[in-house]
Each structure stands twice: as C-alpha cells, then as structure tokens.
Design a protein around this motif. Structure first.
Motif, short mmCIF file in Angstrom:
data_model
loop_
_atom_site.label_atom_id
_atom_site.label_comp_id
_atom_site.label_asym_id
_atom_site.label_seq_id
_atom_site.Cartn_x
_atom_site.Cartn_y
_atom_site.Cartn_z
N GLU A 97 6.02 -1.00 -2.16
CA GLU A 97 7.46 -0.80 -2.30
C GLU A 97 8.24 -2.09 -2.03
OE1 GLU A 97 10.42 2.78 -1.10
OE2 GLU A 97 9.11 2.04 0.51
N ARG A 117 12.23 3.46 -6.88
CA ARG A 117 11.68 4.82 -6.73
C ARG A 117 11.15 5.34 -8.05
NH1 ARG A 117 16.23 5.76 -3.75
NH2 ARG A 117 17.18 6.89 -5.47
N LEU A 120 7.91 3.53 -8.97
CA LEU A 120 6.81 4.01 -8.12
C LEU A 120 6.28 5.34 -8.65
CD1 LEU A 120 8.30 3.21 -4.60
CD2 LEU A 120 6.19 2.23 -5.55
N ASN A 126 3.73 6.15 -5.83
CA ASN A 126 4.61 6.66 -4.79
C ASN A 126 3.87 7.00 -3.49
OD1 ASN A 126 7.33 7.25 -4.06
ND2 ASN A 126 6.74 9.41 -4.03
N ARG A 129 3.14 3.83 -1.56
CA ARG A 129 4.24 2.87 -1.54
C ARG A 129 4.31 2.03 -0.27
NH1 ARG A 129 6.35 7.75 -0.61
NH2 ARG A 129 7.76 8.00 1.16
#
Length: 174
Positions: A97, A117, A120, A126, A129
C-alpha cells in the motif's frame, strides 16, 4: 502522424561508444493492439522500450509515442505511459500500500487514497496491502509492479519481460 498509432517510430538507433545496441528499428503499433517484442537477450529490446517511453534519448531516428514526439515530448510521454521494468523497482522496505501511495504521489493523482484502494482491489492485493514488498514472492512482486504501472490509468502499457522469474501459476494469473 497517424492518430490510430500508439507507437510509430523509424530509424531508431542507440549506440554506446562504437557498439550499436539498437540499429535502425522501425515499429508501428495501433492503439488498442497487443504487440509482443521478441528477441534474444542483449538484442536491444529493453533499450528500445526505454526510448519509446521517454527514458532514453535515441541517437538517431524519429517518431511518436501516443502522438507525442519521442525527442521533444519525453516528459509528457512518461506521464502517459505505464512502464514495467524487467527487474522489481519499488521499495522493498515499504508495504504494498505504501509503494502504491508513493507512486500515486509521483503522478500527482487526485483522490489518491481511493485510487490506491481500487488498484489494490483490482489486482488482488488488498489482503496483503500491509505486507512489506521485500517479503513478497516473485509473482506477487510482479503483481505489485503491474499495479504501480496501472495506477495512473496510462494510455499505453509497456511491459519488459513481465513474467521473468515467475512460477507457472503466477504466470498464468498474470
């Protein structure tokens, strides 16, 4: 200049000393087309890609990438192209991230948190992340590199050996 062409170059040449690493290359690729660029190691593929995306100035030749002159508009080309190098080029001591947030800042992406977001999510990163990029296996590093290339919604994507060193399953997923 043909507006239907994403890449239109001729006579592209790059020398290092007396050695021509790219010699009189001509390429035309239409917008929306997928094109493979094949050749043995050391044949100048990476050097050619770097000239196309504005990272390296050719010694000879002319043409355009996304309708922009490869010699005079290198900065604008860099902003419009997503380029994935053959070696992992992100920060290994940052999380997935954090790497994407860093890239988003470089491109001055508006609504940065939302775009990170979405990226991801879109690339299946995600759940990982918060994981440090340096701890990722090869396929996950490539997925992160691809996410970084797609984050700014480029008009052209140039992938330099995107599946090198990646296991067969990750290669299929990619």
């Amino acid at each position: 200049m043909n507006a239907e062409l994403a890449i239109d170059v001729r006579g592209l040449t790059k020398r290092y000393g007396e050695r021509a690493v790219v010699d009189d290359v001509a390429i035309q690729v239409r917008r929306g087309e997928i094109c493979g660029f094949l050749g043995p190691n050391g044949s100048g593929k990476t050097t050619t890609i770097r000239m196309l995306c504005g990272l390296l100035e050719p010694d000879a030749g002319e043409g355009s990438c996304l309708g922009l002159d490869i010699r005079r508009a290198a900065r604008r080309i860099k902003l419009a192209v997503g380029y994935m190098t053959q070696r992992f080029g992100l920060y290994e001591d940052l999380s997935i991230e954090e790497n994407l947030d860093f890239v988003a800042r470089l491109y001055r992406i508006t609504q940065r948190p939302r775009r990170v977001r979405e990226t991801l999510q879109r690339l299946g990163l995600n759940e990982r992340r918060k994981q440090l990029a340096g701890t990722l296996a090869g396929g996950w590093k490539q997925r992160l590199a691809l996410a970084a290339c797609l984050l700014h919604d480029p008009a052209l994507l140039l992938l330099d050996e995107p599946t090198a060193g990646v296991d067969p399953k990750a290669r299929r997923d990619f």
